[in-house]
Design a protein around this motif. Sequence first.
Motif, PDB file in Angstrom:
ATOM      1  N   VAL A   1       1.305  -0.912   0.051  1.00 42.15           N
ATOM      2  CA  VAL A   1       0.182  -0.020   0.181  1.00 42.15           C
ATOM      3  C   VAL A   1       1.039   1.157  -0.002  1.00 42.15           C
ATOM      4  O   VAL A   1       1.927   1.212   0.183  1.00 42.15           O
ATOM      5  CB  VAL A   1      -1.242  -0.261   1.164  1.00 42.15           C
ATOM      6  N   SER A   2       0.561   2.202  -0.536  1.00 42.92           N
ATOM      7  CA  SER A   2       1.200   3.785  -0.062  1.00 42.92           C
ATOM      8  C   SER A   2       0.661   4.670  -0.021  1.00 42.92           C
ATOM      9  O   SER A   2      -0.635   4.469  -0.495  1.00 42.92           O
ATOM     10  CB  SER A   2       1.528   4.413  -1.993  1.00 42.92           C
ATOM     11  N   PHE A   3       0.800   5.122   0.883  1.00 37.88           N
ATOM     12  CA  PHE A   3      -0.476   6.974   1.618  1.00 37.88           C
ATOM     13  C   PHE A   3       0.939   7.389   1.901  1.00 37.88           C
ATOM     14  O   PHE A   3       2.014   7.247   2.782  1.00 37.88           O
ATOM     15  CB  PHE A   3      -1.118   6.040   3.073  1.00 37.88           C
ATOM     16  N   PRO A   4       0.756   8.887   2.827  1.00 40.00           N
ATOM     17  CA  PRO A   4       1.073  10.095   2.912  1.00 40.00           C
ATOM     18  C   PRO A   4       1.589   9.050   4.842  1.00 40.00           C
ATOM     19  O   PRO A   4       0.933   9.221   5.144  1.00 40.00           O
ATOM     20  CB  PRO A   4       0.422  10.794   3.163  1.00 40.00           C
ATOM     21  N   ILE A   5       2.464   9.476   5.012  1.00 43.53           N
ATOM     22  CA  ILE A   5       3.465   9.519   6.358  1.00 43.53           C
ATOM     23  C   ILE A   5       4.017  10.552   6.896  1.00 43.53           C
ATOM     24  O   ILE A   5       4.851  11.161   5.835  1.00 43.53           O
ATOM     25  CB  ILE A   5       4.209   8.253   6.222  1.00 43.53           C
ATOM     26  N   LEU A   6       3.648  11.396   8.250  1.00 45.60           N
ATOM     27  CA  LEU A   6       4.520  12.168   8.269  1.00 45.60           C
ATOM     28  C   LEU A   6       5.776  11.936   9.532  1.00 45.60           C
ATOM     29  O   LEU A   6       4.977  11.604  10.196  1.00 45.60           O
ATOM     30  CB  LEU A   6       3.697  13.376   8.622  1.00 45.60           C
ATOM     31  N   VAL A   7       6.736  11.642   9.684  1.00 42.70           N
ATOM     32  CA  VAL A   7       7.756  11.171  10.984  1.00 42.70           C
ATOM     33  C   VAL A   7       7.511  12.916  11.691  1.00 42.70           C
ATOM     34  O   VAL A   7       9.144  13.455  10.979  1.00 42.70           O
ATOM     35  CB  VAL A   7       8.640  10.630  10.369  1.00 42.70           C
ATOM     36  N   ASN A   8       7.588  12.885  12.439  1.00 45.88           N
ATOM     37  CA  ASN A   8       8.027  13.693  13.587  1.00 45.88           C
ATOM     38  C   ASN A   8       9.560  13.205  14.150  1.00 45.88           C
ATOM     39  O   ASN A   8       9.119  12.531  14.864  1.00 45.88           O
ATOM     40  CB  ASN A   8       6.900  14.295  14.373  1.00 45.88           C
ATOM     41  N   GLY A   9       9.762  14.451  14.224  1.00 48.28           N
ATOM     42  CA  GLY A   9      11.083  14.176  15.069  1.00 48.28           C
ATOM     43  C   GLY A   9      12.179  14.075  14.168  1.00 48.28           C
ATOM     44  O   GLY A   9      13.424  12.505  14.168  1.00 48.28           O
ATOM     45  N   CYS A  10      11.964  14.221  12.780  1.00 45.64           N
ATOM     46  CA  CYS A  10      13.192  14.034  11.879  1.00 45.64           C
ATOM     47  C   CYS A  10      14.128  14.824  11.745  1.00 45.64           C
ATOM     48  O   CYS A  10      15.663  13.960  11.744  1.00 45.64           O
ATOM     49  CB  CYS A  10      12.591  14.622  10.150  1.00 45.64           C
ATOM     50  N   THR A  11      14.715  15.410  13.180  1.00 47.91           N
ATOM     51  CA  THR A  11      16.206  15.786  13.570  1.00 47.91           C
ATOM     52  C   THR A  11      16.655  14.890  13.825  1.00 47.91           C
ATOM     53  O   THR A  11      18.371  15.206  15.206  1.00 47.91           O
ATOM     54  CB  THR A  11      15.809  17.383  14.306  1.00 47.91           C
ATOM     55  N   GLY A  12      16.380  13.356  15.129  1.00 49.68           N
ATOM     56  CA  GLY A  12      16.752  12.777  15.784  1.00 49.68           C
ATOM     57  C   GLY A  12      17.051  11.705  15.178  1.00 49.68           C
ATOM     58  O   GLY A  12      16.821  11.065  13.499  1.00 49.68           O
ATOM     59  N   LYS A  13      17.695  10.737  15.870  1.00 48.92           N
ATOM     60  CA  LYS A  13      17.476   9.564  14.893  1.00 48.92           C
ATOM     61  C   LYS A  13      17.089   8.855  14.617  1.00 48.92           C
ATOM     62  O   LYS A  13      17.013   7.578  13.835  1.00 48.92           O
ATOM     63  CB  LYS A  13      19.214   8.540  16.322  1.00 48.92           C
ATOM     64  N   MET A  14      16.247   8.230  15.549  1.00 48.10           N
ATOM     65  CA  MET A  14      15.029   6.923  15.191  1.00 48.10           C
ATOM     66  C   MET A  14      14.068   7.767  14.523  1.00 48.10           C
ATOM     67  O   MET A  14      13.998   7.453  13.113  1.00 48.10           O
ATOM     68  CB  MET A  14      14.329   7.413  16.110  1.00 48.10           C
ATOM     69  N   GLY A  15      13.439   9.926  13.822  1.00 48.60           N
ATOM     70  CA  GLY A  15      13.354  10.034  12.986  1.00 48.60           C
ATOM     71  C   GLY A  15      13.925   9.656  11.381  1.00 48.60           C
ATOM     72  O   GLY A  15      12.692   9.414  11.007  1.00 48.60           O
TER      73      GLY A  15
END
Length: 326
Positions: A50-64
């Motif tokens: 499937v494809s859908f929009p994903i917003l990742v918060n904390g992209c300044t960090g290692k897990m993000g």
Amino acid sequence: MLSLRAPPRTFSPPPWRRLGRHGGFAAPRCASAAAPAATLETAASPPASVSFPILVNGCTGKMGVSVAEAATSRGLHLVPVSFSSRENLGKTIQIGDTEIEIYGPSSREDVLSSVIDEFPDVVVVDYTAPDSVNSNAELYCELGVPFVMGTTGGDQQLLYKSVQDSNNYALISPQMGKQVVAFLAAMETIAVQFPGAFSGYRLEVLESHQAGKLDTSGTAKAVIACFEKLGVSWDMDRIVKVRDPEQQLYMVGVPEEHIEGHAFHLYHLTSPDDSVSFEFQHNVCGRSIYAEGSVDAAVFLHKKVQSMDPKRIYNMIDVLQEGAMR
Ligand SMILES: NC(=O)c1ccc[n+]([C@@H]2O[C@H](COP(=O)([O-])OP(=O)(O)OC[C@H]3O[C@@H](n4cnc5c(N)ncnc54)[C@H](O)[C@@H]3O)[C@@H](O)[C@H]2O)c1
Ligand SMILES: O=C(O)C1=N[C@H](C(=O)O)CCC1
């Protein structure tokens, strides 16, 4: 008690302790820093069906960053914005072909509202900081955006209450690594089937993470909750938390190249008369298993929203039970 007062270079282990490379935990044979496991594993992953929009918060960090990379390699559409702390305002982060703009806490609501207008089926994945868990969750609930909460800490009871009261969709788990989730599921099963089986046993818990980890291991807390159901009495203040790189290297046995990204856990149980002991360990180097698990979680949650599943609040054991973890 597992005491860490004097960081020993020549660690003299209790008789029950198996020796690792440097005298502590038996360390896994981790991938070297020169060839990060995340890059290799995500590159080899087939695209999500499937494809859908994903917003990742904390992209300044290692897990993000790891989750954003894993999501892109799995064919999800990475929304080009991310929340961070005030210090990172105005930054951009490059993930594959996507340039992510970083926003601070004060613009969170406006930014997220615009994202929802543009991408109504967006799923948020949160890897920020313990002190933003509750405020971020409240915002996601207020705006009705489904979210995966990978960030640990905060007030967990309040977190669940926010989701319940808002009727939002959320997947909350302090642990996204498939094999550790399976261990946690096994612990929950024995706790339900054999409550009190370890009554009177003494428990000692040691967890070691990179120095930058602010909170106590959320995974250790979840495992301890199972031991409590098995009859062990426990006080969370007794967890031995190792954040000092010297101790991690020489006592715990963390490979040097993973001092900045590891999660080692040791649980030791002793019977009241000292005649029986049990020991459990789960030692993870790097972050690739969490990143892959987080994308599995987002895909799972997206499907649940699309099918209007009535349950609405999930954890990673639900994902594992549906066979939805790679
Ligand atoms: N669930 C899991 O399997 C799992 C796995 C690994 C890490 N974690 C958890 O994820 C969290 C992040 O871990 P990490 O290693 O990426 O840490 P990190 O310190 O590398 O990254 C956290 C990022 O969040 C940002 N941040 C701080 N305050 C913020 C705020 N108010 N709003 C938005 N962003 C903010 C920081 O600037 C930083 O860039 C921790 O709570 C950690 O325990 C969970
Ligand atoms: O690196 C971290 O931080 C981790 N946090 C989670 C926890 O608190 O249990 C999972 C393991 C890695």
